[in-house]
Structures are given as C-alpha cells and as structure tokens.
Design a protein around this motif. Sequence first.
Motif, mmCIF file in Angstrom:
data_model
loop_
_atom_site.group_PDB
_atom_site.id
_atom_site.type_symbol
_atom_site.label_atom_id
_atom_site.label_comp_id
_atom_site.label_asym_id
_atom_site.label_seq_id
_atom_site.Cartn_x
_atom_site.Cartn_y
_atom_site.Cartn_z
ATOM 1 N N UNK A 112 24.849 19.750 12.272
ATOM 2 C CA UNK A 112 23.400 19.609 12.427
ATOM 3 C C UNK A 112 22.697 19.911 11.105
ATOM 4 N N UNK A 113 23.151 20.936 10.403
ATOM 5 C CA UNK A 113 22.558 21.281 9.106
ATOM 6 C C UNK A 113 22.783 20.160 8.094
ATOM 7 N N UNK A 114 24.023 19.667 8.042
ATOM 8 C CA UNK A 114 24.331 18.597 7.096
ATOM 9 C C UNK A 114 23.557 17.325 7.433
ATOM 10 N N UNK A 115 23.398 17.027 8.721
ATOM 11 C CA UNK A 115 22.656 15.843 9.138
ATOM 12 C C UNK A 115 21.181 15.971 8.777
ATOM 13 N N UNK A 116 20.623 17.154 8.963
ATOM 14 C CA UNK A 116 19.222 17.371 8.614
ATOM 15 C C UNK A 116 18.979 17.111 7.130
ATOM 16 N N UNK A 117 19.884 17.610 6.288
ATOM 17 C CA UNK A 117 19.754 17.380 4.844
ATOM 18 C C UNK A 117 19.929 15.904 4.527
ATOM 19 N N UNK A 126 16.050 22.963 1.936
ATOM 20 C CA UNK A 126 15.571 24.228 2.485
ATOM 21 C C UNK A 126 14.616 24.022 3.643
ATOM 22 N N UNK A 127 13.693 23.085 3.498
ATOM 23 C CA UNK A 127 12.727 22.832 4.570
ATOM 24 C C UNK A 127 13.427 22.295 5.808
ATOM 25 N N UNK A 128 14.379 21.371 5.611
ATOM 26 C CA UNK A 128 15.092 20.795 6.748
ATOM 27 C C UNK A 128 15.886 21.852 7.492
ATOM 28 N N UNK A 256 11.184 32.009 3.501
ATOM 29 C CA UNK A 256 12.455 31.643 2.900
ATOM 30 C C UNK A 256 12.537 30.171 2.581
ATOM 31 N N UNK A 257 11.994 29.326 3.460
ATOM 32 C CA UNK A 257 12.026 27.879 3.228
ATOM 33 C C UNK A 257 11.240 27.486 1.991
ATOM 34 N N UNK A 258 10.219 28.253 1.650
ATOM 35 C CA UNK A 258 9.374 27.915 0.503
ATOM 36 C C UNK A 258 10.044 28.241 -0.836
ATOM 37 N N UNK A 259 10.999 29.172 -0.825
ATOM 38 C CA UNK A 259 11.562 29.599 -2.106
ATOM 39 C C UNK A 259 13.047 29.310 -2.261
ATOM 40 N N UNK A 260 13.746 28.973 -1.170
ATOM 41 C CA UNK A 260 15.203 28.884 -1.259
ATOM 42 C C UNK A 260 15.663 27.721 -2.124
ATOM 43 N N UNK A 261 14.947 26.599 -2.118
ATOM 44 C CA UNK A 261 15.398 25.446 -2.896
ATOM 45 C C UNK A 261 15.293 25.683 -4.397
ATOM 46 N N UNK A 308 18.675 31.527 7.161
ATOM 47 C CA UNK A 308 18.514 30.217 6.544
ATOM 48 C C UNK A 308 18.956 30.204 5.091
ATOM 49 N N UNK A 309 18.581 31.243 4.325
ATOM 50 C CA UNK A 309 18.919 31.296 2.906
ATOM 51 C C UNK A 309 20.433 31.289 2.707
#
Length: 387
Positions: A112-117, A126-128, A256-261, A308-309
């Motif tokens: 699911x994570x890989x598909x989202x990306x 990160x957002x996905x 976390x989504x805002x800074x992880x990428x 998430x990170x």
Amino acid sequence: MFFPIFLLSGAGFTVLTTEFLIVGLLPGLARDLGISVSQAGLLVTLFAFTVAAAGPLLTMVMSKTRRKTIFVGTLVLLGFANLLAAFAPNVGVMAVARFVPALALPVYWSLASATAVDIVGPEKAGKAISVITFGIICATVFGIPIGTLIADAYGWRSAFGVVAAVSFLKALMLQFFFPQLAARTSDASLRSQLIILRDPVMLGHVLLSVLVFTGMFTAYTYLADVLERLAGFSGQLVGWTLMAFGVVGLVGNHLGARIVDRSPLQASLLFCGMIAVAMLALSASIHTHAALALVLGIWGMAQAALFMVSHVRVMKAAPQAAAFAASLNISGANLGIGLGAILGGSVIDHLGIANLGYAGASVMGLSLVLTAILLGSRQPRPTLCTN
C-alpha cells in the motif's frame, strides 16, 4: 489522484484495528477462554513477532501480484480471521485467528505504501505515506476505543464480529472503486531485492527502526498502568487520556509529512529527541496535570510522526526495492514493539514503574546516536522505484 490512497488508508484502519483491538479485550477474553491475562497477552506477542518474521519474505514473493488483488484479498482474509476469533472455543483456535492476519498485515502495508508513492510520484512520497499512516493513527484513536465499548456492551466476541463485517465491507469498496493497477514489468527480481540486505547503510536503517520502536513501546505499552498507579487516574480518565494522546498524533503525522521529504534522518533526529525529552520528564511531571499534559502532548505528536518518518526513511534507503524495504521497516517496527514490551515489563519488575520513562529515553538515546551515524554515511538517492 489521492482518492485511491484514501481508500487504502481506510482499509488500513481496519487492518490495524485487527492487530490492536485485542489489547482492550484481554481481560474478558482470558476469562472466557480459561487462561490468565498474561497468557492472553502472548497473543499480542504472537501477532507482532509473526509480522516481524514473515513480512519481508511474503512481501518479496507477492510483489509481482496485482495490487488490487492483494488489497481485496487481505481484507477478505481479515474478515474470515476475525470471524474465527469471534467464535473461537479455546486459545488454540484464537492463536490461529491471530496468526493468519499477522501474515497479511505486512504485505498490505508494504505494498500500500509503495502503491501510494507510485500514484503520486517520489517527490510527494512523504505526503502520500502520511495519508496511509493516517489510517494507523485513526485505528489507535478510534478503532480500539470503539471496539472496547462494543465489547463492554455486547461482549468481546461481538467486537471481533463487527470488525469482520467492516473488513468484508472494505473489501467490497476496494473491489468496486480501487483502480486495477497492472503488475509492473519493471519490478525488481527476487535476487535484486535481496541484494539490499548486503548494504550496511540499509541494515542500519532497519536497526534504527528496531531501536525507535523499542524505545517508544518500552513505556507506551504500560502507559495506562503509569497513569493509574503513579498519576492516580481513574479507568475512565485513563481512557480519555489515551484517546487524547492519539488525537495529538494527528498533528504529529501532519508535521512529519511536511518535513520528511527534505531529510528523513533529520526528521528522525527531531522526533526521537522530542520523545526522549518527554520520557525523561514523565516521572517529574506525573503529579502536575498541566505538566503531564504537555509531556504527553509532545510524546504523542512525536510518536505518530515517527510511524510515518521511519517508513519513508527506510523506503528511501533502498529505492530499487521500496516495497521490500517497507516490509523490512514493518518487521523492524514489530520486533521493536515486542522487545519494548519485554524490556518495559522487566523494568517494572526489577526497578519499579517510576523508572519506565528513563528506560525508554535511554533506548531513544541510542536511536539518536545511530541516526547521527547514518547522517554521516553515504546517502541514497531520494527516488523511489516501487515494486
């Protein structure tokens, strides 16, 4: 573009509720099955360690299967497993009902994570993934408390039955609304996926996930006990406090989504440091409600962010086999959950519950050291090739 990802997140809510629902049902389940609570607790350990042991291999084997088939099949499998749990006559059958979904969980979350990306592109990884992990947080905030309320009103078997029904419903939603994504001809071979295990930096990232989750769950596993025995909270107040702990996690997931990428390792430094400070301050703040609320707020935000990170960090460490890397992170995380529960229990038995925060902070300190070492090593390209 994000609608399929929201579907995966909603289904993931059910997947994670299946894993953690049993925590709130242990006393009643133990009584009905004629076992002790500690013996019933081994069902939690069974689930976590099965995920850790089987996740990477199963994900690697299933990586070329159509994603929709895997996602729908996972929800159907979980539906039958929860039905089996609802009608389990003894602990042996219950163990089977817990073992089966534990095999499916890491495959679901990794792919699911890989598909989202894959859907949104690596620049928005990160957002996905934050949308995907939103389902994890909601499972802890709402899924577990709602399941516990159902169990209180109608019995623990009813809680499993409701989750079974929801699993089948989510399977139908995915069948009708999730796009049929073809198996990728560019997927990495089994051998090329296994090669990432020879990369010391990659292994360092997996070890970091083990340490991070060990540190978090050394104290979090027993947080309810801490609040009752040290802070003097009633059972009802403990429940509301744990729900608030999860709610502030929504803020952490967004942050976390805002800074992880930008830098997953620097994000790890930030959030591991926040948890370490909060755990160190836990005992000192336990009798002052305002201070305790601040400590738990910092802890809750950082813990949710690290879910998430850590996922993004490990996936970006092996862009040529991102789904397999994600499964390694899930295995490392579950290994850490199990080890943290064991370590925390040992601290309580030998040093006292008041030292639980210090033990967790010590492990988080090791996480900070390893993160600094990885920051000084070679960095992989931040491009994800999902498999």
